[in-house]
Design a protein around this motif. Structure first.
Motif, PDB file in Angstrom:
ATOM      1  N   VAL A  93     -29.020 -15.009  38.580  1.00 33.73           N
ATOM      2  CA  VAL A  93     -29.551 -15.392  38.832  1.00 33.73           C
ATOM      3  C   VAL A  93     -29.118 -17.114  38.717  1.00 33.73           C
ATOM      4  N   GLN A  94     -29.563 -17.896  39.479  1.00 30.84           N
ATOM      5  CA  GLN A  94     -29.303 -19.621  38.603  1.00 30.84           C
ATOM      6  C   GLN A  94     -30.385 -20.684  39.186  1.00 30.84           C
ATOM      7  N   VAL A 103     -29.706 -17.327  44.208  1.00 35.49           N
ATOM      8  CA  VAL A 103     -29.592 -15.437  43.364  1.00 35.49           C
ATOM      9  C   VAL A 103     -27.943 -14.648  44.498  1.00 35.49           C
ATOM     10  N   ASN A 104     -27.185 -14.557  43.797  1.00 36.81           N
ATOM     11  CA  ASN A 104     -25.642 -14.898  44.379  1.00 36.81           C
ATOM     12  C   ASN A 104     -24.898 -15.534  44.441  1.00 36.81           C
ATOM     13  N   GLY A 105     -25.817 -16.459  44.176  1.00 36.42           N
ATOM     14  CA  GLY A 105     -24.596 -17.572  45.309  1.00 36.42           C
ATOM     15  C   GLY A 105     -25.438 -18.644  46.443  1.00 36.42           C
ATOM     16  N   LYS A 106     -26.957 -17.400  46.989  1.00 38.57           N
ATOM     17  CA  LYS A 106     -27.493 -18.387  48.446  1.00 38.57           C
ATOM     18  C   LYS A 106     -28.630 -19.074  47.758  1.00 38.57           C
ATOM     19  N   LYS A 107     -30.123 -19.542  48.363  1.00 36.41           N
ATOM     20  CA  LYS A 107     -30.419 -20.149  47.827  1.00 36.41           C
ATOM     21  C   LYS A 107     -31.883 -19.134  48.333  1.00 36.41           C
ATOM     22  N   THR A 143     -30.947 -16.291  51.443  1.00 37.68           N
ATOM     23  CA  THR A 143     -30.596 -14.995  51.024  1.00 37.68           C
ATOM     24  C   THR A 143     -32.190 -15.295  51.128  1.00 37.68           C
ATOM     25  N   SER A 144     -33.299 -13.836  51.066  1.00 33.33           N
ATOM     26  CA  SER A 144     -34.007 -13.677  50.906  1.00 33.33           C
ATOM     27  C   SER A 144     -34.010 -12.309  49.647  1.00 33.33           C
TER      28      SER A 144
END
Ligand code: BTN
Length: 241
Positions: A93-94, A103-107, A143-144
């Motif tokens: 989580v960034q 999360v895992n590279g997706k918004k 992403t969701s």
């Protein structure tokens, strides 16, 4: 003190609603909606979200002490939402400066702060929760929660959890500034990354050194350290990749 809540099945934008009604509404009023006809993103972009599938809300803050924290409220907001995501145990989580959650590279989450200091601030949060198909055009791959966990989430429960965290964290932010900044640093997506950014109408490249206490991003560009308060920062590559 407690917070107040309002819900609409459809509205132009929860941020716009609070900006238009901030005078008559109470401090700490949350407004949520199932659907927005003119959802706003940062830098005049649109925020797209299918009906009833996601979490869309804004919070009105009028307390003078809290409003005066200005840009730092971004840190409190993004950290509060990140903490609500902790229970899903995602590996990555960034936080991408200023306040996107990847999360895992997706918004997964976008946050839009608007307002007029010292009168009020509106903190708008859009979190992709149960949407699985994203048909619009997106700058960053979306992403969701449901896509990342593999199951659907109860939006009402999630909303209550996020509201409580935001309420508690905003009301105690002044004694916890370091804690919030440390949390932000620990999840910083851009740190040490090579970026391209807009500064005084020019496009420059540099390496991200961190965030200062005023929540400016610090970028080393040709040996010169620049502290940038707003704008667009695009990650070109991470150093350790
Ligand atoms: C961004 O990443 O560009 C910020 C997106 C913020 C979207 C939320 S959804 C609820 C609130 N109302 C709006 O019109 N925008 C924010």
């Amino acid at each position: 003190m407690k917070y107040k809540t309002i819900h609409f099945s459809s509205i132009d934008s929860t941020n716009t609603y609070l900006k238009e009604h901030f005078e008559e509404l109470d401090d700490f009023t949350f407004v949520s909606t199932d659907y927005q006809t003119r959802g706003k993103g940062r830098n005049k972009r649109v925020w797209l979200s299918n009906d009833k599938e996601n979490l869309l809300f804004s919070l009105l803050v009028k307390n003078k002490d809290i409003v005066s924290a200005g840009g730092f409220l971004s840190v409190v907001a993004v950290v509060s939402v990140c903490q609500a995501l902790e229970k899903y145990n995602f590996k990555f989580v960034q936080i991408k400066w200023p306040n996107d959650i990847f999360v895992n590279g997706k918004k997964m989450v976008g946050i839009l702060l608007e307002g007029r200091i010292p009168d009020y601030v509106v903190i708008g949060v859009g979190m992709n929760v149960n949407q699985k198909i994203f048909k619009g055009r997106y700058r960053k791959p979306p992403t969701s929660l449901a896509l990342e966990t593999g199951y659907d989430i109860n939006i009402a429960e999630l909303k209550k959890d996020v509201y409580k965290r935001l309420f508690n964290n905003l009301n105690s932010y002044s004694s916890k500034e370091k804690e919030f900044l440390d949390y932000y640093y620990a999840h910083d997506y851009l740190i040490d990354g090579e970026v391209r950014f807009r500064f005084d109408n020019a496009v420059l490249s540099g390496t991200v050194k961190g965030i200062d206490e005023k929540f400016n991003i610090i970028i080393d560009s040709d040996g010169e350290e620049r502290h940038i308060s707003s704008g667009e920062v695009e990650l070109l590559r991470k150093h350790h990749e």
